[in-house]
Scaffold this motif. Structure first.
Motif, short mmCIF file in Angstrom:
data_model
loop_
_atom_site.label_atom_id
_atom_site.label_comp_id
_atom_site.label_asym_id
_atom_site.label_seq_id
_atom_site.Cartn_x
_atom_site.Cartn_y
_atom_site.Cartn_z
N GLU A 217 0.83 -1.20 0.00
CA GLU A 217 0.00 0.00 0.00
C GLU A 217 0.86 1.25 0.00
O GLU A 217 0.61 2.19 -0.76
CB GLU A 217 -0.93 0.01 1.22
N GLU A 218 1.90 1.28 0.85
CA GLU A 218 2.78 2.44 0.91
C GLU A 218 3.54 2.62 -0.39
O GLU A 218 3.72 3.73 -0.88
CB GLU A 218 3.76 2.29 2.08
N GLU A 219 3.99 1.50 -0.98
CA GLU A 219 4.74 1.57 -2.22
C GLU A 219 3.85 2.08 -3.34
O GLU A 219 4.26 2.87 -4.19
CB GLU A 219 5.28 0.18 -2.56
N PHE A 220 2.58 1.65 -3.33
CA PHE A 220 1.63 2.11 -4.34
C PHE A 220 1.41 3.61 -4.23
O PHE A 220 1.43 4.34 -5.22
CB PHE A 220 0.31 1.36 -4.15
N LEU A 221 1.23 4.11 -3.01
CA LEU A 221 0.98 5.53 -2.81
C LEU A 221 2.23 6.36 -3.07
O LEU A 221 2.15 7.50 -3.54
CB LEU A 221 0.48 5.78 -1.38
N GLU A 222 3.39 5.82 -2.75
CA GLU A 222 4.65 6.55 -2.91
C GLU A 222 5.05 6.68 -4.37
O GLU A 222 5.49 7.70 -4.83
CB GLU A 222 5.76 5.85 -2.13
N ARG A 223 4.85 5.58 -5.13
CA ARG A 223 5.37 5.54 -6.49
C ARG A 223 4.29 5.69 -7.55
O ARG A 223 4.60 5.87 -8.73
CB ARG A 223 6.11 4.22 -6.74
N GLY A 224 3.03 5.58 -7.15
CA GLY A 224 1.97 5.59 -8.14
C GLY A 224 1.99 6.83 -9.02
O GLY A 224 2.04 7.94 -8.55
N VAL A 225 1.98 6.61 -10.34
CA VAL A 225 1.96 7.70 -11.31
C VAL A 225 0.51 7.96 -11.71
O VAL A 225 -0.15 7.07 -12.25
CB VAL A 225 2.80 7.34 -12.55
N TYR A 226 0.03 9.16 -11.42
CA TYR A 226 -1.36 9.48 -11.73
C TYR A 226 -1.50 9.91 -13.18
O TYR A 226 -0.69 10.68 -13.69
CB TYR A 226 -1.88 10.60 -10.82
N LYS A 227 -2.53 9.42 -13.84
CA LYS A 227 -2.90 9.89 -15.17
C LYS A 227 -4.41 9.96 -15.25
O LYS A 227 -5.11 9.11 -14.71
CB LYS A 227 -2.37 8.95 -16.27
N SER A 228 -4.88 11.00 -15.92
CA SER A 228 -6.32 11.11 -16.14
C SER A 228 -6.73 10.07 -17.17
O SER A 228 -5.89 9.47 -17.86
CB SER A 228 -6.67 12.51 -16.65
N ILE A 229 -8.03 9.85 -17.30
CA ILE A 229 -8.53 8.88 -18.27
C ILE A 229 -8.12 9.30 -19.68
O ILE A 229 -7.75 8.47 -20.51
CB ILE A 229 -10.06 8.73 -18.14
N ALA A 230 -8.16 10.61 -19.94
CA ALA A 230 -7.74 11.11 -21.26
C ALA A 230 -6.27 10.81 -21.51
O ALA A 230 -5.88 10.42 -22.62
CB ALA A 230 -8.00 12.61 -21.37
N ASP A 231 -5.43 10.97 -20.49
CA ASP A 231 -4.00 10.69 -20.64
C ASP A 231 -3.73 9.20 -20.86
O ASP A 231 -2.82 8.81 -21.59
CB ASP A 231 -3.22 11.16 -19.42
N LEU A 232 -4.53 8.34 -20.20
CA LEU A 232 -4.34 6.90 -20.35
C LEU A 232 -4.53 6.46 -21.80
O LEU A 232 -3.91 5.50 -22.26
CB LEU A 232 -5.32 6.14 -19.45
N LYS A 233 -5.38 7.17 -22.52
CA LYS A 233 -5.64 6.82 -23.91
C LYS A 233 -4.42 7.07 -24.79
O LYS A 233 -4.33 6.54 -25.90
CB LYS A 233 -6.83 7.61 -24.44
N GLU A 234 -3.47 7.89 -24.28
CA GLU A 234 -2.29 8.22 -25.06
C GLU A 234 -1.09 7.35 -24.71
O GLU A 234 -0.03 7.48 -25.31
CB GLU A 234 -1.91 9.71 -24.83
N VAL A 235 -1.23 6.46 -23.72
CA VAL A 235 -0.10 5.66 -23.26
C VAL A 235 0.24 4.59 -24.29
O VAL A 235 -0.64 3.88 -24.79
CB VAL A 235 -0.43 4.99 -21.90
N THR A 236 1.54 4.48 -24.62
CA THR A 236 1.98 3.48 -25.59
C THR A 236 2.74 2.35 -24.92
O THR A 236 3.03 1.33 -25.54
CB THR A 236 2.89 4.12 -26.65
#
Length: 289
Positions: A217-236
């Motif tokens: 849980e701590e690792e997820f919160l510490e390292r998690g990279v946030y992206k909006s739904i619109a940004d996720l559509k651009e991920v390659t």
């Protein structure tokens, strides 16, 4: 001057990837503009810009524009921050402490980080800084290869994270830049002020106590990279991202389907009258569902 985020969508990368080089100055025309919303914004500007198919890029000579465009945030503002996910920050400080490299595994994959302590030029305020993966190895290698009385660090585009009740900073996965005793004016000025007779700061490089490996849980919160739904559509790529959304409805009457590439089955994007596959980097006139 000021900073504004400018994004080239994946569907248009092939148009501009050979036209732009870091460190050059360009005049840009025919960009689109949108509100700068979401979390971990690289700038505090109200808007952000996007390249479009019609965007024009012209190389110009202009030495008045700074190469890095740092916008340093005082330690006191970070330490007093109550909401840590609004925007990315630039920090500048001298290293006064370093922990050991921590290695652990998450879902079978190795993870590495090192915690360092930064102090501001006035002394008295210290900031916890966590360097992950390549940034951790880069820092440790610099210490090994370049012994010095002091190490002045700039971490650009760092995210603020509240870790066990204390706000610190860490690098992001892709955006952050790390400078260690680099030959740039900001670091050279800091080093000169450290050597000034008026400086009350004595450099004491201490070994920080080891931090136990983070929980999932701590690792997820510490390292998690946030992206909006619109940004996720651009991920390659295929890493793990964090997003937030509200389920408005669930389609149960029809099977879910999408316009897919005939070669790799990746979803296609409409580009004018054609359909573009960002994996195959190819336009098609037809598709499969």
């Amino acid at each position: 001057g000021g900073r504004i985020q400018c994004t080239v969508k994946s569907i248009h990368v092939y148009l501009f990837e050979n036209s732009i080089n870091e460190g050059n100055v360009y005049m840009l025309e025919n960009l689109s503009v949108a509100l700068n919303s979401g979390k971990y914004k690289p700038t505090m500007h109200e808007f952000r810009m996007f390249f479009e198919r019609e965007t024009r890029v012209t190389l110009v000579e202009d030495s008045s524009i700074p190469l890095y465009g740092f916008s340093f945030v005082p330690f006191v503002e970070i330490l007093n921050e109550t909401k840590d996910d609004r925007h990315l920050v630039d920090v500048l400080g001298v290293v006064t402490g370093k922990g050991n490299l921590i290695e652990f595994k998450k879902e079978g994959k190795p993870c590495n980080y090192v915690v360092i302590e930064l102090e501001n030029i006035e002394g008295g305020l210290k900031l916890r800084c966590t360097l992950w993966e390549d940034y951790a190895f880069m820092f440790l290698k610099h210490l090994e290869d370049h012994p010095s009385e002091s190490y002045v660090v700039v971490l650009q585009f760092a995210k603020m994270k509240n870790f066990k009740g204390s706000v610190g900073v860490s690098n992001t996965t892709y955006n952050s830049k790390l400078f260690i005793n680099a030959n740039i004016p900001e670091i050279e000025d800091f080093q000169m002020r450290l050597k000034s007779p008026d400086s009350q700061q004595g450099i004491q490089f201490s070994q920080l106590s080891d931090h136990a490996s983070l929980t999932l849980e701590e690792e997820f919160l510490e390292r998690g990279v946030y992206k909006s739904i619109a940004d996720l559509k651009e991920v390659t790529q295929n890493p793990v991202f964090v997003t937030i959304g509200t389920v408005k409805d669930i389609e149960s009457e029809y099977n879910w389907c999408y316009r897919a590439c005939k070669k790799c089955s990746l979803g296609l994007k409409l580009d004018g009258s054609m359909f573009y596959c960002k994996k195959c980097v190819t336009h098609y006139s037809t598709f499969v569902t």
